[in-house]
Design an enzyme around this catalytic site. Structure first.
Site, PDB file in Angstrom:
ATOM      1  N   LYS A  73       0.803  -1.226   0.000  1.00 54.98           N
ATOM      2  CA  LYS A  73       0.000   0.000   0.000  1.00 54.98           C
ATOM      3  C   LYS A  73       0.834   1.273   0.000  1.00 54.98           C
ATOM      4  O   LYS A  73       0.302   2.352  -0.269  1.00 54.98           O
ATOM      5  CB  LYS A  73      -0.945  -0.004   1.196  1.00 54.98           C
ATOM      6  CG  LYS A  73      -2.064  -1.009   1.049  1.00 54.98           C
ATOM      7  CD  LYS A  73      -2.906  -0.682  -0.168  1.00 54.98           C
ATOM      8  CE  LYS A  73      -4.098  -1.593  -0.300  1.00 54.98           C
ATOM      9  NZ  LYS A  73      -4.962  -1.195  -1.398  1.00 54.98           N
TER      10      LYS A  73
HETATM   11  N1  PMP Z   1      -3.027  -7.459   1.286  1.00 57.50           N
HETATM   12  C1  PMP Z   1      -3.118  -6.592   2.299  1.00 57.50           C
HETATM   13  C2  PMP Z   1      -2.412  -6.892   3.584  1.00 57.50           C
HETATM   14  C3  PMP Z   1      -3.892  -5.436   2.152  1.00 57.50           C
HETATM   15  O1  PMP Z   1      -4.018  -4.578   3.171  1.00 57.50           O
HETATM   16  C4  PMP Z   1      -4.533  -5.191   0.919  1.00 57.50           C
HETATM   17  C5  PMP Z   1      -5.330  -3.950   0.700  1.00 57.50           C
HETATM   18  N2  PMP Z   1      -6.504  -3.808   1.434  1.00 57.50           N
HETATM   19  C6  PMP Z   1      -4.433  -6.131  -0.101  1.00 57.50           C
HETATM   20  C7  PMP Z   1      -3.659  -7.243   0.112  1.00 57.50           C
HETATM   21  C8  PMP Z   1      -5.190  -6.004  -1.409  1.00 57.50           C
HETATM   22  O2  PMP Z   1      -4.711  -5.075  -2.299  1.00 57.50           O
HETATM   23  P1  PMP Z   1      -5.702  -4.230  -3.215  1.00 57.50           P
HETATM   24  O3  PMP Z   1      -6.406  -3.249  -2.336  1.00 57.50           O
HETATM   25  O4  PMP Z   1      -4.801  -3.574  -4.193  1.00 57.50           O
HETATM   26  O5  PMP Z   1      -6.682  -5.126  -3.877  1.00 57.50           O
END
Ligand code: PMP
Length: 442
Positions: A73
């Site tokens: 992120k």
């Molecule tokens: N893994 C973790 C630990 C996350 O916090 C997130 C985001 N909420 C994701 C995966 C998923 O990524 P995305 O939001 O880009 O789909």
């Protein structure tokens, strides 16, 4: 004509690949990086030896847990903040404040970058997320509000609250900041985006003020001064914000392409906001349409069904009071029961999907520590289970390269996926034999 078409496709591929090469950032090296944001992105690709050796393929993980804020992120937070600055929605050192609704990782990334840019941060999160994320946020000086999990149609749902707080902050801080948080001798980074002599602030789709060129005439200086000193409330809005997609289309995707020399058969990822799978997947397809994009979806998420059958399976039930957009599972960060802009960008390019149980994710998390010494969070474990299922389904065993995302480290998950008491109470088995079975059972 078939060969002509192929030729055209080949040429297009070469051209896009060359552009991708240019766009991608240089590998992190022995150069000195510019502050904390210099550490973001450009993560290494690591071979997961246990799984690769067992399957006869190359399971490669993008080591996003090495980002300074500890997760994938960071890329998204940086891009959202930079894009907001470019649009004059945020100005460093003016007392502006960033608001976000998040289960944690995005908040930690925003708070990290915010400190380096002179912003304050308010993070609204459900009160059942792993406590170590709250502690990290507080250590970074974020104002953390924990709220009862609620349906997305509820005004008190955490994403809705973040939007509301941002709007309120902006409307009650129209003038009068002295920009006191500007460090001494710091040249203000503000530059006028429009040379038009009038600026009217309107409200954009995502609830942020956007200056446009029509309306009251102001003196150019007043306009600059007002924009420069006005403390803004910015709702980052990772679910709907296109910058989320762009961070991956311009960063994660090209990096993977370069790191594999374009030799990648599949990209596997879960979706929380959908930004990772949409941006990375679309980029990889743009350079090679034969790359298979695969969704790893935890139990309770509606995306698997959306991909497989065109509808989110629990749509009716999910309107009820149990519904919240974050899915009830030990896996934090992925799975969703509603469509967002970033999910909509992902759906057309997802070729296949696997549903991953909590037991499988927990098992994979333990397996990787035991066999590889790699300590990952639950969404990374989920991704790797999906990699195994995909490889077995396709019958690959000739060194094909499958790339996935190692979103964050296990150190954010002690209180859940690594907590035996929690797992016992939740009735989730905790046996690394589950992964062994996935690898070997016919
Ligand atoms: N893994 C973790 C630990 C996350 O916090 C997130 C985001 N909420 C994701 C995966 C998923 O990524 P995305 O939001 O880009 O789909």
């Amino acid at each position: 004509s078939t060969s002509l078409a192929l030729n055209y496709r080949e040429r297009k591929r070469e051209r896009v690949a060359a552009e991708a090469d240019l766009r991608s950032i240089e590998l992190r090296s022995d150069e000195i990086l510019d502050g904390v944001t210099g550490l973001i992105g450009n993560t290494p690709l690591v071979r997961i030896n246990s799984l690769s050796d067992a399957l006869g393929v190359e399971i490669l993980g993008k080591a996003e847990f090495l980002n300074p804020g500890g997760s994938v992120k960071d890329r998204v937070a940086l891009r959202m903040i930079e894009d907001a600055e470019r649009q004059s929605l945020l100005h460093p050192y003016t007392g502006s404040r960033i608001f976000e609704g998040t289960v944690g990782s995005t908040g930690i990334s925003i708070a990290t970058i915010a400190r380096a840019r002179g912003y304050d941060t308010t993070i609204i999160m459900p009160d059942d997320v792993a406590v170590e994320k709250v502690k990290a946020l507080q250590a970074l000086g974020a104002d953390v509000k924990r709220v009862r999990p609620a349906s997305i149609v509820d005004k008190k749902q955490y994403v809705n609250l973040a939007r509301e707080y941002a709007l309120h902050f902006t409307s009650t801080n129209t003038h009068g900041s002295t920009a006191s948080s500007l460090p001494p001798n710091h040249a203000h980074p503000f530059t006028l985006k429009h040379s038009a002599s009038s600026v009217v602030v309107t409200t954009s789709e995502n609830g942020n003020d956007v200056p446009n060129g029509n309306g009251h005439a102001h003196d150019l200086f007043d306009e600059a001064e007002e924009l420069r000193t006005k403390p803004r409330g910015f709702f980052a809005d990772q679910f709907e914000n296109r910058s989320n997609f762009d961070a991956h289309f311009d960063g994660t995707g090209p990096e993977i392409w370069r790191q594999t020399n374009g030799d990648v058969v599949a990209f596997v990822a879960g979706a929380g906001t959908g930004g990772t799978i949409a941006g990375t997947g679309q980029f990889l397809k743009s350079v090679n349409e034969d790359v298979t994009v695969v969704l790893a979806d935890p139990e309770g998420s509606g995306l698997y069904n959306k991909v497989k059958h065109g509808v989110m399976y629990d749509h009716k039930e999910s309107e009820g009071k149990k519904r919240r957009h974050q899915v009830d599972t030990v896996v934090e960060g992925i799975g969703i029961n509603r469509l967002t802009k970033n999910i909509e960008l992902a759906l057309p390019i997802i070729d296949d999907a696997f549903r991953i149980t909590d037991a499988e994710a927990v098992s994979m998390s333990r397996f990787l520590v035991q066999r590889d010494g790699i300590f990952l969070g639950s969404s990374s474990a989920c991704n790797l289970v999906a990699c195994v299922k995909l490889v077995r389904k396709m019958g690959w065993q000739n060194g094909e390269k499958v790339v996935t995302i190692l979103c964050d480290s296990g150190n954010r998950h002690y209180s859940k996926v690594r907590n035996d008491d929690y797992l016992k109470k939740a009735g989730i088995p905790n046996d690394i034999g589950t992964v062994q079975d996935l690898l070997t059972q016919p």
